[in-house]
Design a protein around this motif. Structure first.
Motif, PDB file in Angstrom:
ATOM      1  N   SER A  63      24.299  -1.201  27.484  1.00 25.83           N
ATOM      2  CA  SER A  63      25.440  -1.314  26.570  1.00 25.83           C
ATOM      3  C   SER A  63      26.046   0.054  26.297  1.00 25.83           C
ATOM      4  N   HIS A  64      25.195   1.036  26.013  1.00 23.71           N
ATOM      5  CA  HIS A  64      25.691   2.382  25.720  1.00 23.71           C
ATOM      6  C   HIS A  64      26.373   2.987  26.943  1.00 23.71           C
ATOM      7  N   ASP A  65      25.796   2.779  28.118  1.00 26.41           N
ATOM      8  CA  ASP A  65      26.423   3.273  29.342  1.00 26.41           C
ATOM      9  C   ASP A  65      27.787   2.635  29.548  1.00 26.41           C
ATOM     10  N   SER A  66      27.887   1.339  29.277  1.00 26.25           N
ATOM     11  CA  SER A  66      29.172   0.644  29.414  1.00 26.25           C
ATOM     12  C   SER A  66      30.203   1.212  28.448  1.00 26.25           C
ATOM     13  N   VAL A  67      29.782   1.413  27.196  1.00 26.26           N
ATOM     14  CA  VAL A  67      30.708   1.967  26.190  1.00 26.26           C
ATOM     15  C   VAL A  67      31.132   3.375  26.589  1.00 26.26           C
ATOM     16  N   ARG A  68      30.192   4.187  27.030  1.00 25.78           N
ATOM     17  CA  ARG A  68      30.538   5.556  27.437  1.00 25.78           C
ATOM     18  C   ARG A  68      31.497   5.560  28.620  1.00 25.78           C
ATOM     19  N   ARG A  69      31.247   4.695  29.605  1.00 26.98           N
ATOM     20  CA  ARG A  69      32.157   4.633  30.758  1.00 26.98           C
ATOM     21  C   ARG A  69      33.558   4.209  30.309  1.00 26.98           C
ATOM     22  N   MET A  70      33.616   3.250  29.388  1.00 27.34           N
ATOM     23  CA  MET A  70      34.931   2.804  28.904  1.00 27.34           C
ATOM     24  C   MET A  70      35.585   3.907  28.082  1.00 27.34           C
ATOM     25  N   LEU A  71      34.801   4.622  27.263  1.00 28.51           N
ATOM     26  CA  LEU A  71      35.357   5.742  26.494  1.00 28.51           C
ATOM     27  C   LEU A  71      35.939   6.791  27.432  1.00 28.51           C
ATOM     28  N   ASP A  72      35.272   7.020  28.568  1.00 32.11           N
ATOM     29  CA  ASP A  72      35.747   7.998  29.543  1.00 32.11           C
ATOM     30  C   ASP A  72      37.135   7.651  30.075  1.00 32.11           C
ATOM     31  N   LEU A  73      37.478   6.371  30.067  1.00 33.53           N
ATOM     32  CA  LEU A  73      38.753   5.920  30.620  1.00 33.53           C
ATOM     33  C   LEU A  73      39.903   5.996  29.616  1.00 33.53           C
ATOM     34  N   LEU A  74      39.583   6.218  28.355  1.00 34.25           N
ATOM     35  CA  LEU A  74      40.626   6.304  27.324  1.00 34.25           C
ATOM     36  C   LEU A  74      41.343   7.648  27.390  1.00 34.25           C
ATOM     37  N   PRO A  75      42.590   7.683  26.925  1.00 33.42           N
ATOM     38  CA  PRO A  75      43.253   8.981  26.775  1.00 33.42           C
ATOM     39  C   PRO A  75      42.453   9.863  25.807  1.00 33.42           C
ATOM     40  N   GLU A  76      42.494  11.163  26.026  1.00 33.49           N
ATOM     41  CA  GLU A  76      41.671  12.106  25.269  1.00 33.49           C
ATOM     42  C   GLU A  76      41.836  11.957  23.758  1.00 33.49           C
ATOM     43  N   GLU A  77      43.079  11.788  23.279  1.00 35.39           N
ATOM     44  CA  GLU A  77      43.323  11.700  21.838  1.00 35.39           C
ATOM     45  C   GLU A  77      42.646  10.473  21.232  1.00 35.39           C
ATOM     46  N   GLN A  78      42.721   9.339  21.930  1.00 40.68           N
ATOM     47  CA  GLN A  78      42.086   8.114  21.435  1.00 40.68           C
ATOM     48  C   GLN A  78      40.566   8.250  21.460  1.00 40.68           C
ATOM     49  N   ARG A  79      40.040   8.804  22.529  1.00 39.34           N
ATOM     50  CA  ARG A  79      38.597   8.989  22.675  1.00 39.34           C
ATOM     51  C   ARG A  79      38.057   9.894  21.566  1.00 39.34           C
ATOM     52  N   GLU A  80      38.770  10.978  21.286  1.00 37.48           N
ATOM     53  CA  GLU A  80      38.327  11.933  20.271  1.00 37.48           C
ATOM     54  C   GLU A  80      38.258  11.286  18.888  1.00 37.48           C
ATOM     55  N   VAL A  81      39.272  10.518  18.517  1.00 36.17           N
ATOM     56  CA  VAL A  81      39.288   9.861  17.211  1.00 36.17           C
ATOM     57  C   VAL A  81      38.147   8.848  17.099  1.00 36.17           C
ATOM     58  N   ILE A  82      37.919   8.082  18.151  1.00 35.13           N
ATOM     59  CA  ILE A  82      36.829   7.091  18.119  1.00 35.13           C
ATOM     60  C   ILE A  82      35.476   7.790  17.960  1.00 35.13           C
ATOM     61  N   ILE A  83      35.266   8.874  18.682  1.00 31.92           N
ATOM     62  CA  ILE A  83      34.000   9.608  18.586  1.00 31.92           C
ATOM     63  C   ILE A  83      33.819  10.174  17.184  1.00 31.92           C
ATOM     64  N   TYR A  91      44.972   2.052  18.936  1.00 31.02           N
ATOM     65  CA  TYR A  91      45.248   1.890  20.359  1.00 31.02           C
ATOM     66  C   TYR A  91      43.990   2.097  21.196  1.00 31.02           C
ATOM     67  N   GLY A  92      43.110   2.987  20.773  1.00 33.00           N
ATOM     68  CA  GLY A  92      41.850   3.186  21.480  1.00 33.00           C
ATOM     69  C   GLY A  92      41.004   1.927  21.468  1.00 33.00           C
ATOM     70  N   LEU A  93      40.910   1.279  20.282  1.00 34.05           N
ATOM     71  CA  LEU A  93      40.126   0.047  20.174  1.00 34.05           C
ATOM     72  C   LEU A  93      40.772  -1.096  20.957  1.00 34.05           C
ATOM     73  N   ILE A  94      42.096  -1.166  20.928  1.00 37.64           N
ATOM     74  CA  ILE A  94      42.798  -2.187  21.721  1.00 37.64           C
ATOM     75  C   ILE A  94      42.497  -1.987  23.197  1.00 37.64           C
ATOM     76  N   ASN A  95      42.562  -0.737  23.652  1.00 34.84           N
ATOM     77  CA  ASN A  95      42.285  -0.446  25.067  1.00 34.84           C
ATOM     78  C   ASN A  95      40.834  -0.764  25.430  1.00 34.84           C
ATOM     79  N   LEU A  96      39.889  -0.463  24.522  1.00 38.11           N
ATOM     80  CA  LEU A  96      38.483  -0.797  24.784  1.00 38.11           C
ATOM     81  C   LEU A  96      38.298  -2.313  24.891  1.00 38.11           C
ATOM     82  N   ARG A  97      38.953  -3.063  23.984  1.00 35.23           N
ATOM     83  CA  ARG A  97      38.847  -4.531  24.043  1.00 35.23           C
ATOM     84  C   ARG A  97      39.409  -5.075  25.361  1.00 35.23           C
TER      85      ARG A  97
END
Length: 193
Positions: free
Chosen positions: A128-148, A177-183
């Motif tokens: 699960s964590h690997d999946s989330v990390r891989r998906m986080l890697d695909l987000l734009p940097e600004e969205q990824r940073e806020v989620i982290i 938008y980060g959460l929408i993209n992850l979903r």
């Protein structure tokens, strides 16, 4: 001497200023997981994260000893800002943007375990964590940073906005938008966490 873990951050800082090194030890112990996790998620290198973590506390110590600490009641956001700035400085120095990618060095999610899970639970959690990390890697940097910063460092949106130097609405929008993209990614890849 009072029991250190019962004191708030400001009381610990005051004691450290008076020469009680155990007060600093308690501050490090209290906030190390959030700081280190945030740093490692930003730089994606466990060894570099350890160096930046140490540099963060060196700056904290120098600031407190130099009597320049002015963030009354806001130690963790202040420490997070120092760590974030050191990460940014590192990437500026090597002239590349930070990329979050899976690292095989160490699974930081093991820090979050409170009991001995079964082998099956460990495998499912890791996947699960690997999946989330891989998906986080695909987000734009600004969205990824806020989620982290929100989910791993547990900062408020005001603190995130201050740290990333954007408005609160921008931080909220990036999170949305980060959460929408992850979903969307979860739906497309049929991932169930």
């Amino acid at each position: 001497m009072q029991v250190m873990y019962k004191l708030n951050d400001e009381q610990l800082i005051t004691l450290f200023k008076k020469g009680h090194s155990t007060a600093l030890e308690e501050l490090v112990y209290r906030h190390k997981d959030k700081l280190y996790t945030s740093i490692v998620l930003l730089v994606k290198d466990a060894f570099l994260a350890e160096d930046i973590f140490q540099d963060t506390f060196i700056k904290i110590i120098d600031t407190i000893r130099g009597d320049r600490y002015t963030e009354k009641g806001k130690f963790l956001p202040w420490a997070m800002r120092i760590a974030h700035n050191l990460c940014v400085d590192h990437f500026r120095k090597i002239k590349r943007t930070p990329l979050i990618k899976t690292s095989d060095d160490k699974d930081i999610f093991n820090v979050l375990g409170f009991s001995e899970p079964s082998a099956e639970e460990v495998m499912m959690t890791r996947q699960s964590h690997d999946s989330v990390r891989r998906m986080l890697d695909l987000l734009p940097e600004e969205q990824r940073e806020v989620i982290i910063l929100r989910h791993y460092a547990e900062l408020s949106f005001k603190e995130i906005a201050d740290l990333t130097q954007v408005s609160i609405n921008t931080a909220l929008g990036r999170m949305r938008y980060g959460l929408i993209n992850l979903r969307k990614m979860m739906t497309e890849k049929q991932i169930c966490l």
